[in-house]
Each structure stands twice: as structure tokens, then as C-alpha cells.
Design a protein around this motif. Structure first.
Motif, PDB file in Angstrom:
ATOM      1  N   TRP A 124      -3.561  10.231   0.388  1.00 21.38           N
ATOM      2  CA  TRP A 124      -4.071  10.059   1.743  1.00 21.38           C
ATOM      3  C   TRP A 124      -5.561  10.354   1.847  1.00 21.38           C
ATOM      4  O   TRP A 124      -6.309   9.624   2.492  1.00 21.38           O
ATOM      5  CB  TRP A 124      -3.291  10.931   2.716  1.00 21.38           C
ATOM      6  CG  TRP A 124      -3.932  11.101   4.064  1.00 21.38           C
ATOM      7  CD1 TRP A 124      -4.242  12.274   4.681  1.00 21.38           C
ATOM      8  CD2 TRP A 124      -4.346  10.073   4.977  1.00 21.38           C
ATOM      9  NE1 TRP A 124      -4.820  12.057   5.912  1.00 21.38           N
ATOM     10  CE2 TRP A 124      -4.898  10.703   6.119  1.00 21.38           C
ATOM     11  CE3 TRP A 124      -4.316   8.679   4.941  1.00 21.38           C
ATOM     12  CZ2 TRP A 124      -5.405   9.991   7.206  1.00 21.38           C
ATOM     13  CZ3 TRP A 124      -4.832   7.960   6.028  1.00 21.38           C
ATOM     14  CH2 TRP A 124      -5.360   8.609   7.138  1.00 21.38           C
ATOM     15  N   GLU A 125      -6.031  11.405   1.203  1.00 19.48           N
ATOM     16  CA  GLU A 125      -7.459  11.742   1.305  1.00 19.48           C
ATOM     17  C   GLU A 125      -8.319  10.618   0.739  1.00 19.48           C
ATOM     18  O   GLU A 125      -9.329  10.228   1.330  1.00 19.48           O
ATOM     19  CB  GLU A 125      -7.759  13.052   0.580  1.00 19.48           C
ATOM     20  CG  GLU A 125      -9.224  13.475   0.714  1.00 19.48           C
ATOM     21  CD  GLU A 125      -9.517  14.807   0.050  1.00 19.48           C
ATOM     22  OE1 GLU A 125     -10.677  15.266   0.131  1.00 19.48           O
ATOM     23  OE2 GLU A 125      -8.606  15.395  -0.557  1.00 19.48           O
ATOM     24  N   THR A 126      -7.927  10.080  -0.405  1.00 24.15           N
ATOM     25  CA  THR A 126      -8.683   8.981  -1.000  1.00 24.15           C
ATOM     26  C   THR A 126      -8.610   7.738  -0.119  1.00 24.15           C
ATOM     27  O   THR A 126      -9.613   7.032   0.065  1.00 24.15           O
ATOM     28  CB  THR A 126      -8.152   8.669  -2.402  1.00 24.15           C
ATOM     29  OG1 THR A 126      -8.233   9.846  -3.211  1.00 24.15           O
ATOM     30  CG2 THR A 126      -8.945   7.552  -3.056  1.00 24.15           C
ATOM     31  N   TYR A 127      -7.432   7.490   0.453  1.00 17.59           N
ATOM     32  CA  TYR A 127      -7.259   6.310   1.310  1.00 17.59           C
ATOM     33  C   TYR A 127      -8.231   6.350   2.492  1.00 17.59           C
ATOM     34  O   TYR A 127      -8.966   5.390   2.738  1.00 17.59           O
ATOM     35  CB  TYR A 127      -5.822   6.237   1.816  1.00 17.59           C
ATOM     36  CG  TYR A 127      -5.552   5.018   2.668  1.00 17.59           C
ATOM     37  CD1 TYR A 127      -5.025   3.861   2.121  1.00 17.59           C
ATOM     38  CD2 TYR A 127      -5.847   5.013   4.038  1.00 17.59           C
ATOM     39  CE1 TYR A 127      -4.782   2.731   2.896  1.00 17.59           C
ATOM     40  CE2 TYR A 127      -5.619   3.889   4.821  1.00 17.59           C
ATOM     41  CZ  TYR A 127      -5.088   2.757   4.244  1.00 17.59           C
ATOM     42  OH  TYR A 127      -4.870   1.653   5.010  1.00 17.59           O
ATOM     43  N   TYR A 128      -8.235   7.467   3.238  1.00 22.53           N
ATOM     44  CA  TYR A 128      -9.085   7.483   4.429  1.00 22.53           C
ATOM     45  C   TYR A 128     -10.561   7.498   4.048  1.00 22.53           C
ATOM     46  O   TYR A 128     -11.398   6.903   4.749  1.00 22.53           O
ATOM     47  CB  TYR A 128      -8.720   8.667   5.351  1.00 22.53           C
ATOM     48  CG  TYR A 128      -9.564   9.898   5.176  1.00 22.53           C
ATOM     49  CD1 TYR A 128     -10.855   9.971   5.715  1.00 22.53           C
ATOM     50  CD2 TYR A 128      -9.095  11.003   4.477  1.00 22.53           C
ATOM     51  CE1 TYR A 128     -11.641  11.099   5.543  1.00 22.53           C
ATOM     52  CE2 TYR A 128      -9.870  12.125   4.300  1.00 22.53           C
ATOM     53  CZ  TYR A 128     -11.139  12.169   4.840  1.00 22.53           C
ATOM     54  OH  TYR A 128     -11.920  13.282   4.652  1.00 22.53           O
ATOM     55  N   ILE A 156       0.859  -1.172   0.000  1.00 23.06           N
ATOM     56  CA  ILE A 156       0.000   0.000   0.000  1.00 23.06           C
ATOM     57  C   ILE A 156       0.900   1.228   0.000  1.00 23.06           C
ATOM     58  O   ILE A 156       1.665   1.450   0.945  1.00 23.06           O
ATOM     59  CB  ILE A 156      -0.922   0.027   1.239  1.00 23.06           C
ATOM     60  CG1 ILE A 156      -1.689  -1.296   1.374  1.00 23.06           C
ATOM     61  CG2 ILE A 156      -1.873   1.211   1.163  1.00 23.06           C
ATOM     62  CD1 ILE A 156      -2.657  -1.589   0.260  1.00 23.06           C
ATOM     63  N   ASP A 157       0.811   2.028  -1.049  1.00 19.54           N
ATOM     64  CA  ASP A 157       1.684   3.190  -1.223  1.00 19.54           C
ATOM     65  C   ASP A 157       0.824   4.450  -1.235  1.00 19.54           C
ATOM     66  O   ASP A 157       0.068   4.685  -2.184  1.00 19.54           O
ATOM     67  CB  ASP A 157       2.461   3.052  -2.532  1.00 19.54           C
ATOM     68  CG  ASP A 157       3.502   4.149  -2.715  1.00 19.54           C
ATOM     69  OD1 ASP A 157       3.679   4.966  -1.797  1.00 19.54           O
ATOM     70  OD2 ASP A 157       4.133   4.195  -3.794  1.00 19.54           O
ATOM     71  N   VAL A 158       0.932   5.241  -0.169  1.00 23.21           N
ATOM     72  CA  VAL A 158       0.072   6.416  -0.016  1.00 23.21           C
ATOM     73  C   VAL A 158       0.917   7.681  -0.074  1.00 23.21           C
ATOM     74  O   VAL A 158       1.923   7.808   0.640  1.00 23.21           O
ATOM     75  CB  VAL A 158      -0.720   6.350   1.303  1.00 23.21           C
ATOM     76  CG1 VAL A 158      -1.533   7.626   1.525  1.00 23.21           C
ATOM     77  CG2 VAL A 158      -1.648   5.138   1.288  1.00 23.21           C
ATOM     78  N   THR A 159       0.496   8.621  -0.902  1.00 17.58           N
ATOM     79  CA  THR A 159       1.200   9.887  -1.075  1.00 17.58           C
ATOM     80  C   THR A 159       0.359  11.030  -0.510  1.00 17.58           C
ATOM     81  O   THR A 159      -0.747  10.834  -0.031  1.00 17.58           O
ATOM     82  CB  THR A 159       1.484  10.137  -2.558  1.00 17.58           C
ATOM     83  OG1 THR A 159       0.240  10.126  -3.293  1.00 17.58           O
ATOM     84  CG2 THR A 159       2.392   9.060  -3.134  1.00 17.58           C
ATOM     85  N   GLY A 160       0.913  12.237  -0.593  1.00 14.07           N
ATOM     86  CA  GLY A 160       0.177  13.403  -0.123  1.00 14.07           C
ATOM     87  C   GLY A 160       0.711  13.919   1.198  1.00 14.07           C
ATOM     88  O   GLY A 160       1.834  13.593   1.604  1.00 14.07           O
ATOM     89  N   PRO A 161      -0.088  14.718   1.901  1.00 11.87           N
ATOM     90  CA  PRO A 161       0.389  15.336   3.153  1.00 11.87           C
ATOM     91  C   PRO A 161       0.701  14.339   4.259  1.00 11.87           C
ATOM     92  O   PRO A 161       1.467  14.639   5.159  1.00 11.87           O
ATOM     93  CB  PRO A 161      -0.768  16.258   3.553  1.00 11.87           C
ATOM     94  CG  PRO A 161      -1.965  15.710   2.848  1.00 11.87           C
ATOM     95  CD  PRO A 161      -1.458  15.148   1.565  1.00 11.87           C
ATOM     96  N   LEU A 162       0.099  13.159   4.203  1.00 13.14           N
ATOM     97  CA  LEU A 162       0.412  12.086   5.150  1.00 13.14           C
ATOM     98  C   LEU A 162       0.879  10.900   4.302  1.00 13.14           C
ATOM     99  O   LEU A 162       0.077  10.111   3.822  1.00 13.14           O
ATOM    100  CB  LEU A 162      -0.818  11.726   5.992  1.00 13.14           C
ATOM    101  CG  LEU A 162      -0.540  10.914   7.255  1.00 13.14           C
ATOM    102  CD1 LEU A 162       0.345  11.699   8.226  1.00 13.14           C
ATOM    103  CD2 LEU A 162      -1.832  10.533   7.950  1.00 13.14           C
ATOM    104  N   GLU A 163       2.163  10.800   4.133  1.00 15.36           N
ATOM    105  CA  GLU A 163       2.753   9.835   3.195  1.00 15.36           C
ATOM    106  C   GLU A 163       3.256   8.609   3.940  1.00 15.36           C
ATOM    107  O   GLU A 163       3.898   8.712   4.978  1.00 15.36           O
ATOM    108  CB  GLU A 163       3.900  10.513   2.455  1.00 15.36           C
ATOM    109  CG  GLU A 163       4.521   9.706   1.350  1.00 15.36           C
ATOM    110  CD  GLU A 163       5.581  10.515   0.615  1.00 15.36           C
ATOM    111  OE1 GLU A 163       6.766  10.368   0.989  1.00 15.36           O
ATOM    112  OE2 GLU A 163       5.231  11.285  -0.295  1.00 15.36           O
ATOM    113  N   PHE A 164       2.962   7.424   3.409  1.00 10.16           N
ATOM    114  CA  PHE A 164       3.472   6.203   4.023  1.00 10.16           C
ATOM    115  C   PHE A 164       3.418   5.051   3.032  1.00 10.16           C
ATOM    116  O   PHE A 164       2.664   5.080   2.060  1.00 10.16           O
ATOM    117  CB  PHE A 164       2.688   5.831   5.296  1.00 10.16           C
ATOM    118  CG  PHE A 164       1.194   5.712   5.115  1.00 10.16           C
ATOM    119  CD1 PHE A 164       0.616   4.500   4.769  1.00 10.16           C
ATOM    120  CD2 PHE A 164       0.371   6.811   5.305  1.00 10.16           C
ATOM    121  CE1 PHE A 164      -0.759   4.382   4.614  1.00 10.16           C
ATOM    122  CE2 PHE A 164      -1.011   6.707   5.149  1.00 10.16           C
ATOM    123  CZ  PHE A 164      -1.571   5.492   4.812  1.00 10.16           C
TER     124      PHE A 164
END
Length: 274
Positions: A234-238, A196-204
């Protein structure tokens, strides 16, 4: 605040988000309270009522004596019924009544937290007449108010705080649920890895590894040969993980590489909030 050090981050995140909620709704006109939010079946008024109700229960206030209407067709479980009661009892409150009650509730909760000296493992009431530790209760409230702050921001077109302290708690709670989502619910095969590769203001970046027995674990190490890589912001993830949007609606913001069938199954099971 005098809470146990291990609880301080939850208290701080909660305070940041609930004060943001108050500032968002304080100037609203009556019509704004009826705007739909991404939280299924709830308006701005409903979300604020829910927050007031749950914080009141943390204060030990008795639950209202109230019968839900029979035409609330979105109520499909005991959990939903429990949550709806605090909402429905406030549905005819005025904007001033809502803001005043929210402000008073925040004042009382801040006072409670300033005087909180119980240990994290103290058992406290939970929804549906269950028990939970104080740590789990405070984590849940920090999680809940941040997600509902974002619901309100979306409905009111006031984006912000996407990387505030509450977002990190939400990230950690959602990631803790990911091994079950992937290994059990989506049926990832044994001896496989999903990235799971998440970008944006909260990246992990996290890897869920499914062992030979079909059990999943999660870590921060990359995998050289993942069966699926899911990349998004991140927004899409949450929003996906909190059931705020369906995968088909944000398909252009999610990139899947690898086993397409498994990737679709993961997205189908991605929402973990009740």
C-alpha cells in the motif's frame, strides 16, 4: 459535527489527519522546517503553508495579493502556479508563526464543520475560479491532508497513520482514476484485464477491464487471465500514484507478471495527482 451523513466520513478523516499534522510540526525546531519532503520541490514549511492556504480558502478567506518569483522553475502550469501562491507568501514565516496560523485555521475549520448544514451537492468555489460540489471539496481536502501528513512523516522520519481513515479515502480516489490510467494513458488493448494486487495495512485486489471500445472499468472480482498483474504494498502504491516516487526507485517493491511492455507503460502513467 453536523455535516450531512454522506459527508461525515470526509470530515472525520480530515480532522484525524490535520490534527496529526499539527502534532507533528508543533515541536519542530527551525531547521526541521526546511527539510525536503517527497512532495516535489516542497519543504516541510511549504507543505504546511499549502495546507493552511487551502483550508483558508475553504473558509472563504481571500487569496493573498502576491507575485511569485520568476525563478520557481518547478512551476509549469496554471494549477501549480495557483497552489504555489499560498506557499510562497509564507516562505519567510517563522516556526511560531506557522504553528500559530495552522492552529488557528484548524480551530476555524472545526467550527465551520460543526455548523455545516449544506447538502453535498451545494456548489462551492474550487481552485482556478471554478466550481465544485461540497462533497467533492470535502473529499479533496480529506485526500490532500492525508497525503501531506504522509509527506511530513516521511521527511521527519515519523511513520504512522498509514491505515488511518484518510487512507481509505485516498485509496478510493486513486482507484477511481485507475481505469483511465490503464485503458487510455497506458494503452491497454481492448478485451483485456489488468489485476492490481495490493498488500499491507490497507489490502485490496482490483481488476481493470478494458472493453472492446477501449474503455476501462474497475471491480473487485479476480480475472482468470489478466494480461498484466501488478503487485505491491500500500505505501508503494500510494507513493507511486501520488507522484512521490519514480517507478525505478521502488522497482524492488513492485512485481509485474505478464506483458512487460504494458506493465512498464502502466507504471510510467501511474501518477494521477497534479
Amino acid at each position: 459535527m453536523t455535516v450531512h451523513p454522506s459527508l461525515q466520513n470526509y470530515a472525520d478523516a480530515w480532522a484525524h489527519s490535520i490534527e496529526a499534522i499539527f502534532e507533528l510540526v508543533k515541536p519542530l525546531v527551525d531547521s526541521d522546517w526546511n527539510r525536503r519532503t517527497p512532495c516535489p520541490s516542497w519543504s516541510v514549511r511549504d507543505v504546511v503553508s499549502h495546507v493552511i492556504g487551502m483550508e483558508s480558502e475553504m473558509l472563504g478567506d481571500p487569496r493573498p495579493i502576491h507575485s511569485l518569483p520568476r525563478d520557481l522553475y518547478h512551476i509549469q502550469s496554471d494549477w501549480a502556479r495557483y497552489m504555489e501562491l499560498q506557499v510562497d507568501v509564507r516562505r519567510h514565516h517563522t516556526a511560531l508563526e506557522n504553528v500559530s496560523e495552522l492552529e488557528y485555521t484548524i480551530i476555524r475549520r472545526n467550527r465551520q464543520l460543526r455548523n455545516e448544514n449544506r447538502s453535498p451537492d451545494t456548489m462551492v468555489p474550487a481552485p482556478l475560479r471554478k466550481q465544485q460540489t461540497l462533497e467533492n471539496a470535502m473529499r479533496a481536502r480529506a485526500f490532500d491532508v492525508w497525503v501531506h501528513e504522509q509527506d511530513l512523516r516521511y521527511a521527519l522520519n515519523r511513520p504512522g497513520n498509514i491505515d488511518s481513515p484518510g487512507s481509505q479515502i485516498v485509496r478510493d480516489v486513486l482507484l477511481a482514476a485507475l481505469p483511465k490510467v490503464i485503458a487510455k494513458d497506458a494503452g491497454a488493448p481492448p478485451n483485456s484485464a489488468i489485476v492490481i494486487d495490493v498488500t499491507g495495512p490497507l489490502e485490496f485486489l482490483r481488476t481493470v477491464r478494458v472493453n472492446a471500445d477501449g474503455r476501462g472499468t474497475i471491480d473487485g472480482s479476480p480475472s482468470l487471465g489478466p494480461v498484466v498483474t501488478l503487485a505491491t504494498d500500500w505505501e508503494t502504491y500510494y507513493r507511486l500514484a501520488c507522484g512521490r516516487v519514480r517507478p525505478a526507485v521502488v522497482a524492488d517493491r513492485v512485481k509485474l507478471d505478464g506483458d512487460e511492455e504494458l506493465g512498464a507503460a502502466i507504471l510510467r502513467e501511474f501518477a494521477v495527482t497534479p
